[in-house]
Design a protein around this motif. Structure first.
Motif, PDB file in Angstrom:
ATOM      1  N   VAL A   1       0.810  -1.232  -0.100  1.00 48.40           N
ATOM      2  CA  VAL A   1      -0.119  -0.088  -0.078  1.00 48.40           C
ATOM      3  C   VAL A   1       0.970   1.252   0.015  1.00 48.40           C
ATOM      4  N   TYR A   2       0.579   2.206  -0.698  1.00 52.40           N
ATOM      5  CA  TYR A   2       1.338   3.514  -0.785  1.00 52.40           C
ATOM      6  C   TYR A   2       0.528   4.442  -0.391  1.00 52.40           C
ATOM      7  N   LEU A   3       0.986   5.616   0.286  1.00 50.99           N
ATOM      8  CA  LEU A   3       0.476   6.820   0.788  1.00 50.99           C
ATOM      9  C   LEU A   3       1.092   7.996   0.294  1.00 50.99           C
ATOM     10  N   GLN A   4       0.589   8.558  -0.896  1.00 50.79           N
ATOM     11  CA  GLN A   4       1.209   9.744  -1.572  1.00 50.79           C
ATOM     12  C   GLN A   4       0.730  10.923  -0.833  1.00 50.79           C
ATOM     13  N   MET A   5       1.622  11.785  -0.334  1.00 51.98           N
ATOM     14  CA  MET A   5       1.214  13.003   0.694  1.00 51.98           C
ATOM     15  C   MET A   5       1.786  14.232  -0.175  1.00 51.98           C
ATOM     16  N   ASN A   6       0.753  14.921  -0.479  1.00 52.08           N
ATOM     17  CA  ASN A   6       1.207  16.187  -1.108  1.00 52.08           C
ATOM     18  C   ASN A   6       0.977  17.182  -0.375  1.00 52.08           C
ATOM     19  N   SER A   7       1.336  18.431  -0.563  1.00 58.14           N
ATOM     20  CA  SER A   7       1.059  19.692  -0.047  1.00 58.14           C
ATOM     21  C   SER A   7       1.378  19.790   1.640  1.00 58.14           C
ATOM     22  N   LEU A   8       2.275  19.056   1.900  1.00 57.52           N
ATOM     23  CA  LEU A   8       2.634  18.779   3.290  1.00 57.52           C
ATOM     24  C   LEU A   8       2.612  19.966   4.174  1.00 57.52           C
ATOM     25  N   LYS A   9       2.182  19.668   5.402  1.00 58.03           N
ATOM     26  CA  LYS A   9       2.089  21.049   6.244  1.00 58.03           C
ATOM     27  C   LYS A   9       2.938  20.396   7.518  1.00 58.03           C
ATOM     28  N   HIS A  10       3.289  21.204   8.347  1.00 60.90           N
ATOM     29  CA  HIS A  10       4.094  21.029   9.585  1.00 60.90           C
ATOM     30  C   HIS A  10       3.278  20.217  10.539  1.00 60.90           C
ATOM     31  N   GLU A  11       2.245  20.335  10.525  1.00 61.59           N
ATOM     32  CA  GLU A  11       1.287  19.615  11.411  1.00 61.59           C
ATOM     33  C   GLU A  11       1.155  18.083  10.786  1.00 61.59           C
ATOM     34  N   ASP A  12       1.611  17.837   9.876  1.00 68.23           N
ATOM     35  CA  ASP A  12       1.628  16.559   9.076  1.00 68.23           C
ATOM     36  C   ASP A  12       2.939  15.573  10.057  1.00 68.23           C
ATOM     37  N   THR A  13       3.770  16.427  10.754  1.00 69.57           N
ATOM     38  CA  THR A  13       4.987  15.731  11.126  1.00 69.57           C
ATOM     39  C   THR A  13       4.430  14.693  12.248  1.00 69.57           C
ATOM     40  N   ALA A  14       5.079  13.489  12.070  1.00 68.58           N
ATOM     41  CA  ALA A  14       4.680  12.363  12.917  1.00 68.58           C
ATOM     42  C   ALA A  14       5.451  11.135  12.572  1.00 68.58           C
ATOM     43  N   ILE A  15       5.080  10.188  13.211  1.00 70.31           N
ATOM     44  CA  ILE A  15       5.690   8.805  12.736  1.00 70.31           C
ATOM     45  C   ILE A  15       4.410   8.089  12.399  1.00 70.31           C
ATOM     46  N   TYR A  16       4.668   7.800  11.201  1.00 66.43           N
ATOM     47  CA  TYR A  16       3.495   6.991  10.250  1.00 66.43           C
ATOM     48  C   TYR A  16       3.743   5.637  10.507  1.00 66.43           C
ATOM     49  N   TYR A  17       2.475   4.926  10.787  1.00 68.96           N
ATOM     50  CA  TYR A  17       2.520   3.517  11.097  1.00 68.96           C
ATOM     51  C   TYR A  17       1.400   2.740  10.054  1.00 68.96           C
ATOM     52  N   CYS A  18       1.824   1.673   9.288  1.00 67.26           N
ATOM     53  CA  CYS A  18       0.809   1.053   8.516  1.00 67.26           C
ATOM     54  C   CYS A  18       0.228   0.004   9.438  1.00 67.26           C
TER      55      CYS A  18
END
Length: 126
Positions: A77-94
């Motif tokens: 599975v893929y997560l394409q993240m565009n227009s990233l914001k500072h508040e998207d900062t995190a550890i991402y878990y699948c």
């Protein structure tokens, strides 16, 4: 079930990243696959889930910016993240939603998932 996530990194606000998560140990075409994230000092929160029915759900905070896709032949599975914001900062878990599949109201809660990837750090500088 094992999940291997990759693709995190450090980017500037407005830039893009693509996360990948490859699963092994099951028949993933029949499973939901998706992502949660956890920022420092915050609870783990739902990001997106591709359900085995083909339906994809997104958190309101990422709608229109993030796109989830999957390649069942590759169990990925893929997560394409565009227009990233500072508040998207995190550890991402699948995560994998194994049968019996969750009902709609259940998919947003981390406690209901049994299998998690190791996490990949996404840092967005403002």
């Amino acid at each position: 079930v094992q999940l291997q996530a990759s693709g995190g990194g450090l980017v500037q606000a407005g830039e893009s990243l693509r996360l990948s998560c490859t699963a092994s140990g099951g028949t993933f075409s029949r499973y939901g696959m998706g992502w949660f994230r956890q920022a420092p000092g915050k609870e783990r929160e739902f990001v997106a889930l591709s359900r085995w029915t083909g339906q994809t759900n997104y958190a309101d905070s990422v709608k229109g910016r993030f796109t989830l896709s999957r390649d069942n032949a590759k169990n990925t599975v893929y997560l394409q993240m565009n227009s990233l914001k500072h508040e998207d900062t995190a550890i991402y878990y699948c995560v994998v939603d194994t049968p019996p599949a969750k009902i709609q109201s259940e998919i947003y809660f981390a406690r209901g998932y049994d299998y998690w990837g190791q996490g990949t750090q996404v840092t967005v500088s403002s």
